[in-house]
Design a protein around this motif. Structure first.
Motif, mmCIF file in Angstrom:
data_model
loop_
_atom_site.group_PDB
_atom_site.id
_atom_site.type_symbol
_atom_site.label_atom_id
_atom_site.label_comp_id
_atom_site.label_asym_id
_atom_site.label_seq_id
_atom_site.Cartn_x
_atom_site.Cartn_y
_atom_site.Cartn_z
ATOM 1 N N TYR A 1 14.686 2.034 -3.822
ATOM 2 C CA TYR A 1 13.934 0.943 -3.259
ATOM 3 C C TYR A 1 13.129 0.331 -4.585
ATOM 4 C CZ TYR A 1 14.663 3.531 0.943
ATOM 5 O OH TYR A 1 15.243 4.027 1.937
ATOM 6 N N LEU B 1 10.682 -2.737 -6.104
ATOM 7 C CA LEU B 1 9.679 -3.782 -5.721
ATOM 8 C C LEU B 1 9.321 -4.306 -7.089
ATOM 9 C CD1 LEU B 1 7.386 -4.967 -3.849
ATOM 10 C CD2 LEU B 1 5.983 -3.001 -4.486
ATOM 11 N N GLU C 1 -2.561 -0.975 -3.792
ATOM 12 C CA GLU C 1 -2.357 -1.409 -2.598
ATOM 13 C C GLU C 1 -1.171 -0.307 -1.985
ATOM 14 O OE1 GLU C 1 0.039 -5.262 -2.135
ATOM 15 O OE2 GLU C 1 0.266 -4.728 0.214
ATOM 16 N N LEU C 2 -0.627 0.330 -2.784
ATOM 17 C CA LEU C 2 0.362 1.469 -2.263
ATOM 18 C C LEU C 2 -0.878 2.636 -2.003
ATOM 19 C CD1 LEU C 2 3.080 2.915 -1.929
ATOM 20 C CD2 LEU C 2 2.907 3.395 -4.305
ATOM 21 N N SER D 1 -2.194 1.995 1.443
ATOM 22 C CA SER D 1 -1.284 2.112 2.652
ATOM 23 C C SER D 1 -0.988 3.543 2.761
ATOM 24 C CB SER D 1 -0.175 1.127 2.579
ATOM 25 O OG SER D 1 -0.135 0.348 1.220
ATOM 26 N N LEU D 2 -0.980 4.332 2.033
ATOM 27 C CA LEU D 2 -0.604 5.790 2.355
ATOM 28 C C LEU D 2 -1.427 6.606 3.071
ATOM 29 C CD1 LEU D 2 1.164 6.559 -1.170
ATOM 30 C CD2 LEU D 2 2.352 6.236 0.901
ATOM 31 N N ALA E 1 4.047 -2.907 1.939
ATOM 32 C CA ALA E 1 4.083 -2.649 3.090
ATOM 33 C C ALA E 1 5.676 -2.167 3.633
ATOM 34 C CB ALA E 1 3.580 -3.485 4.115
ATOM 35 N N LEU F 1 7.850 -1.326 1.632
ATOM 36 C CA LEU F 1 8.174 -0.169 0.776
ATOM 37 C C LEU F 1 7.856 0.988 1.444
ATOM 38 C CD1 LEU F 1 9.281 1.412 -1.916
ATOM 39 C CD2 LEU F 1 6.835 0.893 -2.869
ATOM 40 N N VAL F 2 6.522 0.967 1.934
ATOM 41 C CA VAL F 2 6.130 2.413 2.500
ATOM 42 C C VAL F 2 6.841 2.545 3.919
ATOM 43 C CG1 VAL F 2 3.858 3.262 3.778
ATOM 44 C CG2 VAL F 2 3.660 2.019 1.475
ATOM 45 N N LYS G 1 9.919 1.914 4.658
ATOM 46 C CA LYS G 1 11.102 2.695 4.327
ATOM 47 C C LYS G 1 11.154 3.988 3.685
ATOM 48 C CE LYS G 1 13.913 -1.204 4.166
ATOM 49 N NZ LYS G 1 15.098 -1.405 5.253
ATOM 50 N N LEU G 2 10.066 4.245 2.846
ATOM 51 C CA LEU G 2 9.655 5.837 2.401
ATOM 52 C C LEU G 2 9.171 6.483 3.742
ATOM 53 C CD1 LEU G 2 7.747 5.124 -0.573
ATOM 54 C CD2 LEU G 2 10.246 5.828 -0.509
#
Lengths: 309, 250
Positions: A292, A294, A304-305, A308-309, B236, B238-239, B241-242
């Motif tokens: 993946y 980005l 941002e990551l 969002s986790l 968003a 990416l998360v 998909k993970l």
């Protein structure tokens, strides 16, 4: 004939790298012995005797072995070597330091960083930073191998019940002295044992910015790594380095942030299960190996990551 | 104090490595060759010790075919005083190379042997340790700092998880890690001067060393290629998909 493994430990606990080496050893012969050389290392001996597949634990517990100096350990290994056709150690800095001395004293070759056992005399190892894979055959009477831990699954740490044998030889060199050790204190998992790793490269800009990765690492229980470029630039210490000249890792998830993907870095992480790359240069070679990718400015994407986790 | 530094001629680290189509070896025809990066660091460290007045002479040695003389000239252009080529076929195994270097170290009565921690072709990381074992010298591998005092080297080593400092009595072997120093570039006048510095050629027979190995190459193949994946458009995605596709994040 039995296989001897030199255990990786810090006198307090058996390191996971030993478990991967046990798996490699069991593919050579069913009779696997583990040598624990250290000082006041009884817990390590307990742990080693419980590892599934280990039949015997040899113990050399003496102040002379406290820091496992290569000069002393190599001579001790040579003294017990006549019972073995294979001598293995994990390809950690400790194993790499000691085992070539054992090989030279036995007048045999050492095969470094073995990733696969084809037969008891035939092994596979990467060369040229993993850009070529060599299969080699040896007719040496004793085969001395360092094992790349990412090439083998870890043996179960319980289920075994090995017998023990105490070695009374004390070999002490007065020409090598331990002065001090500065180990990085961290609550994070060790790089080579982590199931998730987030690494930063030159794109991080400076050492201070590595803090950005910490937030994500905290949420994922990840270890933090770095590319050689980031280490060379002085952003972070060398023990974080992933690559040909650093550590080889194969976690379930590897997140490369601001890393272009030089051959030498890919050599250390391309066996990871899932690779994520975050880079603002869409032509960066890291995207060719990433599951993946980005294309984004890491200074926007990483915070941002984390959220969002 | 005399320092012996070993240097290896290897494929330049910027060159893309290709495996021969018959899977016997890596293709080295018409490929740019250079001094192994870790050997450059070893040469630099020796020269710095000489500049500090700690060392009086720096001798470089290389084991291989005539072409490694080029690498020895480079080391002399950087500041080494003289060179020894041990003439052999290329690609000799580490133990044979270690025996040859150990014999040269003995003949030269070198107080310190500095070597790169690994060559970037065979990636073995073993020759320095083997030289030390053969001579029964103490060793300090993966050095990031070296200080010589009172017949002793205090060496900080890069180990898994941090740094370790050892004191080893000379004569000894030190192998270099990346952060020991930043090698200089050779200047044109020094490159010219290096052409006049002495370069001796010896054979394994001159040194009384038998070379050879019980290890044979069965095959050399390209590594399995990793298929490239997809580009995602946002954090968003990416998360998502993970979590839902790769299932590596819960």
């Amino acid at each position: 004939m039995s296989v001897l493994i030199i255990a990786e430990h810090d006198n307090k606990s058996l390191k996971p790298a030993t478990l991967n080496t046990v798996t490699a050893a069991t593919q050579i012969d069913a009779d696997v012995h583990v040598l624990v050389v250290g000082f006041e290392c009884q817990t390590v001996v307990e742990q080693a005797s419980q590892v599934a597949g280990v039949t015997k634990v040899l113990v050399a517990d003496n102040a002379a072995y406290e820091h496992q100096l290569a000069e002393n350990v190599s001579k001790l290994v040579v003294e017990v070597s006549s019972d073995y056709e294979h001598i293995l150690a994990p390809a950690t800095t400790t194993g790499k330091n000691t085992l070539p001395r054992v090989a030279a004293l036995l007048n045999v070759a050492q095969l470094s960083d073995v990733i696969k056992v084809e037969a008891a005399d035939t092994f596979v190892r990467p060369i040229y930073a993993g850009n070529a894979i060599a299969t080699v055959k040896t007719t040496d009477a004793v085969k001395v191998l360092t094992i790349r831990t990412t090439g083998f699954d870890a043996a179960a740490s319980t289920g075994g019940n090995a017998e023990r044998q105490v070695l009374s030889q004390v070999i002490a060199s007065d020409r090598s002295r331990f002065l001090k050790e500065q180990l990085a204190e961290s609550d994070r998992p060790e790089l080579t044992a982590a199931s998730v790793i987030i690494s930063g490269g030159r794109g991080m800009g400076n050492g201070e910015n590595f803090k950005l990765l910490e937030g994500v690492a905290d949420k994922l229980g990840a270890a933090i790594g770095a590319s050689r470029a980031a280490v060379d630039a002085g952003f972070v210490p060398n023990d974080l380095q992933v690559g040909q000249t650093g550590k080889t890792v194969a976690p379930d998830l590897y997140i490369a942030v601001g890393i272009s993907g030089a051959i030498q870095h890919l050599a250390g992480m391309k066996d990871s299960k899932v690779i994520v790359a975050i880079n603002k240069d869409e032509d960066a070679p890291i995207f060719q190996v990433a599951d993946y990718g980005l294309v984004a400015d890491l200074f926007d994407a990483v915070p941002e990551l984390e959220k969002s986790l | 104090m005399k320092i012996l530094v070993s240097v290896k001629r290897v494929i330049d680290y910027n060159v893309k490595v290709r495996v021969k189509s018959d899977h016997t070896a890596v293709d080295l025809t018409n490929v740019k060759m250079s001094m192994n990066p870790f050997c450059e660091i070893a040469v630099e460290e020796a020269i710095r010790l000489k500049e500090k007045g700690v060392a009086s002479e720096v001798v470089v040695v290389s084991v291989g075919s005539k072409s490694c003389q080029e690498t020895l000239r480079t080391a002399m252009a950087l500041g080494a005083d003289r060179a020894i080529q041990v003439e052999t076929e290329d690609g000799l195994d580490s133990l044979s190379v270690a025996k040859l270097i150990a014999k040269v170290a003995q003949d030269e009565a070198a107080d310190l042997v500095i070597m790169g921690k690994q060559a970037i072709d065979s990636d073995n990381n073993q020759t320095g340790q083997m030289v030390a074992a053969l001579l029964d010298y103490p060793q300090a591998t993966f050095a990031s700092e070296v200080a010589i005092e009172n017949g002793e080297a205090q060496v900080t080593r890069e180990i898994d998880g941090g740094l370790q400092t050892l004191a080893i009595t000379l004569p000894a072997v030190v192998t270099t890690d990346l952060r020991l120093n930043e090698p200089r570039f050779a200047s044109l006048p020094n490159i010219m001067k290096a052409k006049k510095k002495p370069l001796d050629v010896k054979t394994p027979a001159d040194l009384g060393v038998e070379v050879g190995s019980n290890v044979s190459i069965v095959s050399v193949t390209p590594p399995p290629q990793r298929a490239g994946g997809i580009k995602v458009g946002s954090v968003a995605e990416l998360v998502d998909k993970l979590k839902n596709e790769a299932k590596v994040v819960s």
